[in-house]
Every structure is written in C-alpha cells, then in structure tokens.
Design an enzyme around this catalytic site. Structure first.
Site, PDB file in Angstrom:
ATOM      1  N   SER A  76       0.998  -1.462   0.312  1.00 23.02           N
ATOM      2  CA  SER A  76      -0.157  -0.049   0.633  1.00 23.02           C
ATOM      3  C   SER A  76       1.160   1.197   0.008  1.00 23.02           C
ATOM      4  O   SER A  76       2.049   1.253   0.574  1.00 23.02           O
ATOM      5  CB  SER A  76      -0.890   0.092   0.888  1.00 23.02           C
ATOM      6  OG  SER A  76      -2.062   1.140   1.070  1.00 23.02           O
ATOM      7  N   ASP A  77       0.538   2.121  -0.364  1.00 14.88           N
ATOM      8  CA  ASP A  77       0.826   3.807  -0.425  1.00 14.88           C
ATOM      9  C   ASP A  77      -0.466   4.589  -0.277  1.00 14.88           C
ATOM     10  O   ASP A  77      -1.247   4.543  -0.783  1.00 14.88           O
ATOM     11  CB  ASP A  77       1.800   3.803  -1.881  1.00 14.88           C
ATOM     12  CG  ASP A  77       2.725   4.881  -1.462  1.00 14.88           C
ATOM     13  OD1 ASP A  77       4.134   4.565  -1.019  1.00 14.88           O
ATOM     14  OD2 ASP A  77       2.768   5.994  -2.137  1.00 14.88           O
TER      15      ASP A  77
END
EC number: 3.6.1.-
Length: 200
Positions: A76-77
């Site tokens: 995730s980012d």
C-alpha cells in the site's frame, strides 16, 4: 479477475513498515507477518499522485512477493494530492509547517493505493481509495500548536485524522473510512477474498 482457490497454508504478509498499517491490519483478526519492501519511492517525471501511489503499492507487494512467492502479500502507498502536486511525508517540523500552510483552506485528495499479489497462484489485484479532505483556513498559530502537540512528521500531508489532526479539518469524504489512515480495509478485504483468503 475471478477468485483464486485458497491454499490451506498460504501465509499473509503486509509489505510495509508503517505502524499505522500494521494496526489497521490487526483489526481483521488474521495472522500476518510484516516484511519491509525495498522500493525506491521517488516519483517519476510527470507522474500524477494517483499513478505514483498505484505504482508504489504494486512495487512494494511485488518486491516482498519475490522473496515469499507462496504468500499473499499486501502493498500500500499513500500520496497527498494538492491540485495535482504530490505531497509526501514531511520528515521534520519545517516541512510539515510548509505543507499545512499550503493546504489550509483547500481540498486535498489523499490517494491511497492498494495491491495484493501472490506469485505462486498468479494473483495480482489493485485498487485505489481516494479520500477528499477539506482543511480549515488555519492560522499560523494553529498550525504551530498542532505540530508541537502531535508531531505527525511521518504522515503524508502532516496531519493525523485519527488523532488531534481531525481538528484541522472541515470535512472528510470517503467510501472506505480507514483509507485516510493508510490502508483501505474494505478494499483490502475484497482483494484478499479474491486472492483466496477467507475473511470473516
């Protein structure tokens, strides 16, 4: 992509060093390990905040999956998007002050991207959970007071909505409530089910 059949012993890995994402994953009651991805997070020339978040989320999941091909890996980012310009983690007080000054009175879109990868099964899924955050017209004194109290220097956009940072805002608009903290759990559950993992 249709759901992949589950493998009884397939481990689950969160490819992130973020303590916020680790805490969010803990809400699901699933056993998981944490592995730090080795990924260069520098944006590419002309890359939009949403494209940057998507690319990094997938790169993180793939980097960990290459070392753990039998696992289901979550990457995730999050990139704060102010009028098309990416805002990352400030890292220190001066940069956080500048970020909050630039965002006051504006709507900032926090682009939270998610990727789930399993090399052995061939599964690869992605999603994006944009969150619109409306900042109040903050005074310099309010910004300074907030930063001294919470010190959110490891948060994209310099504010923790789950803490005192909520006081800086006029509105949050999202269909996945935990996305702003760093991991959209509704979308995470959906992709994990598609990858073959049973999520209550």
């Amino acid at each position: 992509m249709p759901p992949v059949s589950a493998h009884a012993s397939r481990p689950l890995i969160l490819g992130s060093t973020s303590r916020y994402r680790r805490e969010l994953m803990g809400r699901l009651g699933l056993p998981f390990d944490v592995v730090a991805p080795d990924v260069d997070e520098a944006p590419e020339p002309g890359e939009t905040p949403a494209a940057l978040a998507r690319r990094l989320a997938l790169a993180k999941a793939q980097a960990v999956a290459r070392k753990h091909p039998g696992a289901i890996v979550i990457g995730s980012d999050q990139v704060a998007d102010l009028d098309g310009q990416p805002l990352g983690k400030p890292g220190d007080h001066a940069r956080a002050t500048a970020q909050l000054r630039s965002m006051r009175g504006h709507t900032v879109v926090f682009q939270t991207a998610l990727a789930v990868v399993c090399l052995d099964s061939g599964f690869e899924g992605q999603d994006l959970a944009p969150v619109e955050v409306v900042f109040r017209s903050l005074t310099d004194a309010e910004i300074e007071d907030y930063l001294r109290k919470e010190q959110p220097y490891d948060c994209a956009g310099s504010a923790k909505s789950e803490g005192l940072g909520i006081s800086l805002l006029d509105a949050i608009r999202s269909d996945d409530p935990t996305a702003l903290i760093g991991l959209p759990l509704i979308r995470t559950c959906r992709l994990l089910r598609m990858a073959g993992l049973q999520v209550p």
